[in-house]
Design a protein around this motif. Structure first.
Motif, PDB file in Angstrom:
ATOM      1  N   THR A   1      28.421  49.115  10.686  1.00 26.07           N
ATOM      2  CA  THR A   1      28.127  48.688  12.057  1.00 26.07           C
ATOM      3  C   THR A   1      26.935  49.481  12.579  1.00 26.07           C
ATOM      4  O   THR A   1      26.812  50.676  12.313  1.00 26.07           O
ATOM      5  CB  THR A   1      29.344  48.938  12.982  1.00 26.07           C
ATOM      6  OG1 THR A   1      30.468  48.249  12.441  1.00 26.07           O
ATOM      7  CG2 THR A   1      29.079  48.448  14.387  1.00 26.07           C
ATOM      8  N   GLY A   2      26.077  48.812  13.326  1.00 22.90           N
ATOM      9  CA  GLY A   2      24.944  49.452  13.982  1.00 22.90           C
ATOM     10  C   GLY A   2      24.678  48.747  15.303  1.00 22.90           C
ATOM     11  O   GLY A   2      25.269  47.705  15.586  1.00 22.90           O
ATOM     12  N   PHE A   3      23.794  49.305  16.117  1.00 23.09           N
ATOM     13  CA  PHE A   3      23.482  48.685  17.409  1.00 23.09           C
ATOM     14  C   PHE A   3      22.079  49.041  17.844  1.00 23.09           C
ATOM     15  O   PHE A   3      21.457  49.964  17.321  1.00 23.09           O
ATOM     16  CB  PHE A   3      24.495  49.089  18.481  1.00 23.09           C
ATOM     17  CG  PHE A   3      24.406  50.529  18.902  1.00 23.09           C
ATOM     18  CD1 PHE A   3      23.603  50.917  19.967  1.00 23.09           C
ATOM     19  CD2 PHE A   3      25.121  51.511  18.236  1.00 23.09           C
ATOM     20  CE1 PHE A   3      23.516  52.241  20.357  1.00 23.09           C
ATOM     21  CE2 PHE A   3      25.051  52.831  18.619  1.00 23.09           C
ATOM     22  CZ  PHE A   3      24.242  53.203  19.685  1.00 23.09           C
ATOM     23  N   VAL A   4      21.588  48.296  18.824  1.00 22.79           N
ATOM     24  CA  VAL A   4      20.356  48.620  19.543  1.00 22.79           C
ATOM     25  C   VAL A   4      20.683  48.591  21.028  1.00 22.79           C
ATOM     26  O   VAL A   4      21.598  47.881  21.459  1.00 22.79           O
ATOM     27  CB  VAL A   4      19.192  47.659  19.212  1.00 22.79           C
ATOM     28  CG1 VAL A   4      18.788  47.783  17.757  1.00 22.79           C
ATOM     29  CG2 VAL A   4      19.523  46.222  19.551  1.00 22.79           C
ATOM     30  N   ARG A   5      19.947  49.382  21.813  1.00 24.42           N
ATOM     31  CA  ARG A   5      20.202  49.442  23.254  1.00 24.42           C
ATOM     32  C   ARG A   5      18.867  49.466  24.005  1.00 24.42           C
ATOM     33  O   ARG A   5      17.995  50.267  23.702  1.00 24.42           O
ATOM     34  CB  ARG A   5      21.001  50.690  23.603  1.00 24.42           C
ATOM     35  CG  ARG A   5      21.387  50.756  25.078  1.00 24.42           C
ATOM     36  CD  ARG A   5      22.142  52.038  25.432  1.00 24.42           C
ATOM     37  NE  ARG A   5      23.329  52.197  24.625  1.00 24.42           N
ATOM     38  CZ  ARG A   5      23.701  53.349  24.047  1.00 24.42           C
ATOM     39  NH1 ARG A   5      22.973  54.441  24.187  1.00 24.42           N
ATOM     40  NH2 ARG A   5      24.793  53.413  23.325  1.00 24.42           N
ATOM     41  N   VAL A   6      18.753  48.570  24.988  1.00 24.33           N
ATOM     42  CA  VAL A   6      17.578  48.490  25.863  1.00 24.33           C
ATOM     43  C   VAL A   6      18.015  48.936  27.250  1.00 24.33           C
ATOM     44  O   VAL A   6      19.056  48.502  27.745  1.00 24.33           O
ATOM     45  CB  VAL A   6      17.017  47.051  25.919  1.00 24.33           C
ATOM     46  CG1 VAL A   6      15.905  46.941  26.937  1.00 24.33           C
ATOM     47  CG2 VAL A   6      16.543  46.602  24.547  1.00 24.33           C
ATOM     48  N   LYS A   7      17.215  49.794  27.880  1.00 25.50           N
ATOM     49  CA  LYS A   7      17.476  50.225  29.252  1.00 25.50           C
ATOM     50  C   LYS A   7      16.341  49.725  30.142  1.00 25.50           C
ATOM     51  O   LYS A   7      15.175  49.922  29.828  1.00 25.50           O
ATOM     52  CB  LYS A   7      17.571  51.749  29.333  1.00 25.50           C
ATOM     53  CG  LYS A   7      18.781  52.308  28.623  1.00 25.50           C
ATOM     54  CD  LYS A   7      18.872  53.810  28.806  1.00 25.50           C
ATOM     55  CE  LYS A   7      20.159  54.349  28.228  1.00 25.50           C
ATOM     56  NZ  LYS A   7      20.281  55.795  28.450  1.00 25.50           N
ATOM     57  N   CYS A   8      16.719  49.072  31.265  1.00 22.88           N
ATOM     58  CA  CYS A   8      15.741  48.515  32.205  1.00 22.88           C
ATOM     59  C   CYS A   8      15.952  49.122  33.588  1.00 22.88           C
ATOM     60  O   CYS A   8      17.058  49.527  33.934  1.00 22.88           O
ATOM     61  CB  CYS A   8      15.880  46.994  32.280  1.00 22.88           C
ATOM     62  SG  CYS A   8      15.564  46.153  30.716  1.00 22.88           S
ATOM     63  N   SER A   9      14.893  49.143  34.374  1.00 22.47           N
ATOM     64  CA  SER A   9      14.976  49.717  35.719  1.00 22.47           C
ATOM     65  C   SER A   9      15.726  48.816  36.696  1.00 22.47           C
ATOM     66  O   SER A   9      16.114  49.266  37.769  1.00 22.47           O
ATOM     67  CB  SER A   9      13.570  50.015  36.246  1.00 22.47           C
ATOM     68  OG  SER A   9      12.799  48.828  36.288  1.00 22.47           O
ATOM     69  N   ASP A  10      15.937  47.546  36.351  1.00 25.88           N
ATOM     70  CA  ASP A  10      16.684  46.603  37.187  1.00 25.88           C
ATOM     71  C   ASP A  10      17.088  45.432  36.316  1.00 25.88           C
ATOM     72  O   ASP A  10      16.642  45.312  35.172  1.00 25.88           O
ATOM     73  CB  ASP A  10      15.824  46.129  38.367  1.00 25.88           C
ATOM     74  CG  ASP A  10      16.653  45.622  39.542  1.00 25.88           C
ATOM     75  OD1 ASP A  10      17.885  45.435  39.383  1.00 25.88           O
ATOM     76  OD2 ASP A  10      16.075  45.387  40.620  1.00 25.88           O
ATOM     77  N   SER A  11      17.926  44.548  36.848  1.00 24.86           N
ATOM     78  CA  SER A  11      18.355  43.367  36.100  1.00 24.86           C
ATOM     79  C   SER A  11      17.187  42.406  35.897  1.00 24.86           C
ATOM     80  O   SER A  11      16.316  42.284  36.755  1.00 24.86           O
ATOM     81  CB  SER A  11      19.477  42.640  36.844  1.00 24.86           C
ATOM     82  OG  SER A  11      20.613  43.454  36.913  1.00 24.86           O
ATOM     83  N   LEU A  12      17.199  41.722  34.770  1.00 23.31           N
ATOM     84  CA  LEU A  12      16.152  40.770  34.425  1.00 23.31           C
ATOM     85  C   LEU A  12      16.563  39.358  34.826  1.00 23.31           C
ATOM     86  O   LEU A  12      17.744  39.096  35.051  1.00 23.31           O
ATOM     87  CB  LEU A  12      15.903  40.812  32.918  1.00 23.31           C
ATOM     88  CG  LEU A  12      15.543  42.180  32.347  1.00 23.31           C
ATOM     89  CD1 LEU A  12      15.537  42.140  30.832  1.00 23.31           C
ATOM     90  CD2 LEU A  12      14.199  42.627  32.878  1.00 23.31           C
ATOM     91  N   ASP A  13      15.594  38.455  34.881  1.00 23.81           N
ATOM     92  CA  ASP A  13      15.898  37.043  35.112  1.00 23.81           C
ATOM     93  C   ASP A  13      16.374  36.388  33.816  1.00 23.81           C
ATOM     94  O   ASP A  13      17.312  35.610  33.808  1.00 23.81           O
ATOM     95  CB  ASP A  13      14.669  36.301  35.635  1.00 23.81           C
ATOM     96  CG  ASP A  13      14.257  36.765  37.024  1.00 23.81           C
ATOM     97  OD1 ASP A  13      15.132  37.259  37.765  1.00 23.81           O
ATOM     98  OD2 ASP A  13      13.075  36.647  37.359  1.00 23.81           O
ATOM     99  N   ASP A  14      15.703  36.695  32.725  1.00 24.27           N
ATOM    100  CA  ASP A  14      16.047  36.189  31.396  1.00 24.27           C
ATOM    101  C   ASP A  14      15.792  37.296  30.391  1.00 24.27           C
ATOM    102  O   ASP A  14      14.891  38.111  30.577  1.00 24.27           O
ATOM    103  CB  ASP A  14      15.181  34.977  31.014  1.00 24.27           C
ATOM    104  CG  ASP A  14      15.500  33.756  31.843  1.00 24.27           C
ATOM    105  OD1 ASP A  14      16.665  33.326  31.815  1.00 24.27           O
ATOM    106  OD2 ASP A  14      14.585  33.230  32.497  1.00 24.27           O
TER     107      ASP A  14
END
Length: 143
Positions: A54-67
């Motif tokens: 098992t592996g994963f990737v993680r994205v962190k954003c400053s706010d919610s995205l539209d898409d």
């Protein structure tokens, strides 16, 4: 009552304001800038059993995205190169933290595995993050 000349003058003035860049009062506000990035150094594959990796990737954003479209794909190192291992998983989550897990069957013997990630998002404009590669790990599979 407006005469033809007054109506023409009003239309001409309105056109001049629009041409000069004046925005109509009912225009939607421009989207605020959002930044996203990979959670670096994360997603090193692991195994809780002799048969699954098992592996994963993680994205962190400053706010919610539209898409958004975020994909995790396990890879295996064979014959001197990295190859896709398993089917991969795509998430369309628009949250501020997007984590995508991928699992696949381990090959018999010891092999190196890593997780590769791709992401594009939209909030006013579309952007793509560079491809992400997790740290790799040697795992042993049993038959």
């Amino acid at each position: 009552m407006l005469t033809f000349k007054k109506t023409a003058a009003v239309l001409l003035a309105t056109g001049a304001l629009v041409a000069l860049g004046a925005a109509p009062s009912n225009a939607a506000p421009a989207p605020h800038p959002i930044t996203c990035g990979w959670d670096q150094g994360q997603g090193t594959p692991w195994s809780a059993s002799g048969t699954t990796v098992t592996g994963f990737v993680r994205v962190k954003c400053s706010d919610s995205l539209d898409d958004a479209n975020t994909r995790a794909q396990l890879q295996i190192f064979r014959d001197g190169d990295w190859y896709a291992h398993g089917a991969g998983v795509t998430s369309y989550s628009t949250a501020t933290v997007i984590q995508v897990n991928d699992s696949a069957t381990k090959r018999t013997s010891t092999w190196y595995y890593r997780t590769v990630g791709t992401h594009f998002g939209q909030h006013g404009n579309v952007w793509t993050l560079p491809t992400y590669y997790s740290p790799s790990r040697a795992l042993t599979g049993v038959s």
